[in-house]
Structures are given as structure tokens and as C-alpha cells.
Design an enzyme around this catalytic site. Structure first.
Site, PDB file in Angstrom:
ATOM      1  N   TYR A 197       0.800  -0.840   0.162  1.00 16.86           N
ATOM      2  CA  TYR A 197      -0.087  -0.154  -0.361  1.00 16.86           C
ATOM      3  C   TYR A 197       0.946   1.566   0.671  1.00 16.86           C
ATOM      4  CZ  TYR A 197       0.722   1.061   5.235  1.00 16.86           C
ATOM      5  OH  TYR A 197       1.149   1.481   6.528  1.00 16.86           O
ATOM      6  N   CYS A 198       0.198   2.360  -0.125  1.00 17.69           N
ATOM      7  CA  CYS A 198       0.946   3.760  -0.352  1.00 17.69           C
ATOM      8  C   CYS A 198      -0.182   4.871  -0.051  1.00 17.69           C
ATOM      9  CB  CYS A 198       1.615   3.786  -1.591  1.00 17.69           C
ATOM     10  SG  CYS A 198       0.696   3.992  -3.754  1.00 17.69           S
ATOM     11  N   THR A 199       0.127   5.595  -0.373  1.00 19.48           N
ATOM     12  CA  THR A 199      -1.055   6.653  -0.249  1.00 19.48           C
ATOM     13  C   THR A 199      -2.365   6.910  -0.784  1.00 19.48           C
ATOM     14  OG1 THR A 199       1.241   8.601   0.912  1.00 19.48           O
ATOM     15  CG2 THR A 199      -1.204  10.058   0.041  1.00 19.48           C
ATOM     16  N   ILE A 226      -4.172   4.793   0.728  1.00 18.08           N
ATOM     17  CA  ILE A 226      -4.909   4.666   1.751  1.00 18.08           C
ATOM     18  C   ILE A 226      -5.847   5.982   1.807  1.00 18.08           C
ATOM     19  CG2 ILE A 226      -3.795   5.948   4.158  1.00 18.08           C
ATOM     20  CD1 ILE A 226      -0.870   5.435   4.526  1.00 18.08           C
TER      21      ILE A 226
END
Length: 346
Positions: A197-199, A226
Site C-alpha cells: 500500500y501507499c498514499t 490510504i
């Protein structure tokens, strides 16, 4: 019309503060083949400028990556502009979770070699061979499996203020460093579920493709990152597995996801997750500072930088001219952060 800004930053910020309408902060990306990035950039700049869009957009042969601010009354018109391009038609738009409408104050669209600097030079790497998308519900369910490993594909300063429960940090300063590090860290876990996952999704999507390229079997990535996860989890009444604050690359420097404060002030050690840049323009170090230290140090990272604020303007100008701005401005590396703050706390 000019295809770049010609107004001073100071004037643009005054204009932003004087606006009487609300803005919506939006991010989006798309991996796609753009034959002529410069021509696309120029056309897009002209169309978005007329809508009053601010923000930062990168365009490359491999696609587009954008973080922007749109006047609320022009959101539909903005969406129509995007959807008029076949490769952007129907694209998901990530709406900011915690938005004051002051995220950007100017429009900048730049042509780059890649929309995410990855350091990948292998010509056989295929971004389209990526991991499986997970929505918020699917993420929550899969991460309950003990054979699932959750991997944070953001930088150390992002992970520090907020991350998913039990997520593994890949401790680095850049995405290009993280990719080979992640492969090495997980080389003995190739048969487990790897969830990245990332932003907003752009880095973990490329990372998932890189993991598959390196022999991993069950690779997933969080759709929309996110930001999308938080919005959907709230809409659907799902438990939030992300704790703390989501770092963002605009003037907000973060959006509140949950009330937990999981990081500490870099100066006194009290609970704090407020990022700031050192008020000494010749330093501009990014660090975490509580309200008490912000008052005591006048927004700077050290007594040395605080003393600079009280120098005559001519001396401050000399200091700024003596600094390599390309390396110092918004510098977030652990190598620079630790010595400065450790020296201050001795």
C-alpha cells in the site's frame, strides 16, 4: 496564453487566502502510454488553468500523476476535462480525507522521464503485469490471514506518523531504494500473500508489478491507497486498520485518519505527529515538532537555526545563497535529520 505561472508566490498565496469559495483536494494517476508528453502537458495546462485548478502534475511517456486543488463549483467541469481523454475516461479520483482547501496555490505541470522515479532499468519489466487490486473490505479480510504480509511502500517520514496495523516498514528515503530492499526483505516469503500500500496507489501498483517481476506469486495492492481506503471504510462502516495520520505532499503535510498519535516530537520526545519545515529558509529541514517546541524554537529545528532568524536580512540572504537548494529544500532523509536533532539534544 502563457503555459506557465508568471505571478509571484507571495501574490498567489494572498489571492488564495482571499478566495471566498471552497476548494476540493483531489489526487489521481494513470499508467498509460503517452506518445507526446509535452504536447499533452501544454494542452492540459491550458484547460486546467481556465478552471482555476492549482496543484502539481507530472506527465511522462508512462502516464500521469497528479495532486491538485479544484474550486468546488468547477469539479464537474474538471472531471469532464479528464474524461475527454480516452486513457483517463472513468478514472478514479481520490478525494482528500481531511481537507482545508488550502493544499496548493499555483498550477505546475511538468514533463518527467517517469511519473514515479523507480530506478528500474530492466527492459523486460512490465507495469501492466501488476498485483491484484484490493478494496477496503478485501484489504481488511485478507490482512486477517496470518499468511499475509502487509508492506508499506512509502518513505520513513510517512510511515512514522501513520501506518496500517502490523505493516512492515521498508526503511528508506526514496521509492527507488525501496523496490530492491522490499524484494530482499521478503525473499524467503515468496509463497505468502504480499499486500502493498501507499498514499494514493501509484507507488504500490508499480511495486506490486516489480514483486511479480521478481518471482513473488500472491501479490496484492490497495486500490486507491490510504486515501481511497479511508473514504470507503467510513462509507461502508468498516473498521479502520490504519492508525494515525496520512502524510501528504502539499501544504497540509498530513491528513488526520484516526485520533491516535503514534509518533513523537523530534526535539523533546512528546507525542506529536505535526510535520513542519524549519523556518530557517537556508535549512528547511522537514521534521516533527510539537506546539511547545514550535514556540520555544520559533518554528526552527535547532538553536542554530533559531539564531539565524534574528540575523539581519542581508546575512540571511548570504546564508541562503551559500546553500545548494536542490538538496536542502524539503530534505527528508534520515541521514540529515538524525545528526541535526541528535546534536541539538546532546
Amino acid at each position: 496564453m502563457a503555459l506557465h505561472n508568471r505571478v509571484s508566490a507571495a501574490e498567489l498565496k494572498v489571492r488564495l487566502a482571499a478566495e471566498t469559495f471552497r476548494r476540493t483536494t483531489i489526487s489521481f494517476y494513470q499508467y498509460a502510454k503517452i506518445e507526446d508528453p509535452t504536447a499533452f502537458r501544454n494542452e492540459l495546462y491550458e484547460r486546467l488553468f481556465t478552471l482555476g485548478v492549482f496543484g502539481r502534475i507530472y506527465v511522462a511517456h508512462e502516464g500521469i500523476n497528479a495532486q491538485i486543488s479544484v474550486p468546488e463549483y468547477n469539479v464537474d467541469a474538471f472531471r469532464d476535462v479528464l474524461y475527454s481523454y480516452s486513457f483517463l475516461n472513468g478514472i478514479r479520483l481520490n478525494i482528500a480525507v481531511d481537507d482545508d482547501g488550502k493544499s496548493f496555490w499555483v498550477l505546475k505541470i511538468k514533463v518527467r522521464e517517469k511519473i514515479v522515479a523507480d530506478g528500474i532499468e530492466d527492459p523486460t519489466f512490465d507495469i501492466t503485469n501488476r498485483g491484484k487490486y484490493l478494496d477496503a473490505k478485501g484489504f481488511n479480510e485478507l490482512t486477517e490471514d496470518p499468511d499475509t504480509i502487509v508492506v508499506d511502500m512509502r518513505n520513513h517520514y510517512e510511515y512514522e506518523v501513520g501506518h496500517f496495523q502490523n505493516a512492515i516498514e521498508v526503511p528508506s528515503d526514496t521509492f527507488r531504494e525501496q523496490l530492491p530492499m522490499a524484494v530482499d526483505m521478503l525473499k524467503d516469503q515468496k509463497d505468502k500473500n504480499i499486500v502493498m500500500y501507499c498514499t494514493g496507489g501509484i507507488r504500490c501498483e508499480k511495486a506490486s508489478a516489480y514483486m511479480l517481476h521478481n518471482g513473488f506469486k500472491n501479490v496484492f495492492h490497495l486500490e486507491g491507497g490510504i486515501i481511497e481506503y479511508t473514504n470507503k471504510a467510513k462509507e461502508q462502516g468498516l473498521p479502520l486498520k490504519f492508525k494515525g495520520k496520512n502524510f501528504v505532499f502539499d501544504d497540509r503535510l498530513g491528513e488526520r485518519i484516526t485520533d491516535e498519535v503514534i509518533s513523537k516530537c523530534h526535539q523533546c520526545g512528546k507525542p506529536s505527529d505535526t510535520h513542519t519545515n524549519c523556518a530557517n529558509d537556508a535549512c528547511h529541514l522537514l521534521f516533527i515538532q510539537c506546539e511547545e517546541c514550535a514556540a520555544a524554537y520559533e518554528g526552527t529545528c535547532s538553536t542554530d537555526c533559531k539564531s539565524v532568524l534574528h540575523m539581519p536580512e542581508e546575512e540571511r540572504d548570504e546564508l541562503r545563497r551559500g546553500v545548494d537548494k536542490g538538496q536542502m529544500i524539503f530534505n527528508k532523509s534520515k541521514q540529515r535529520l538524525r545528526p541535526r536533532l541528535e546534536r541539538e539534544n546532546d
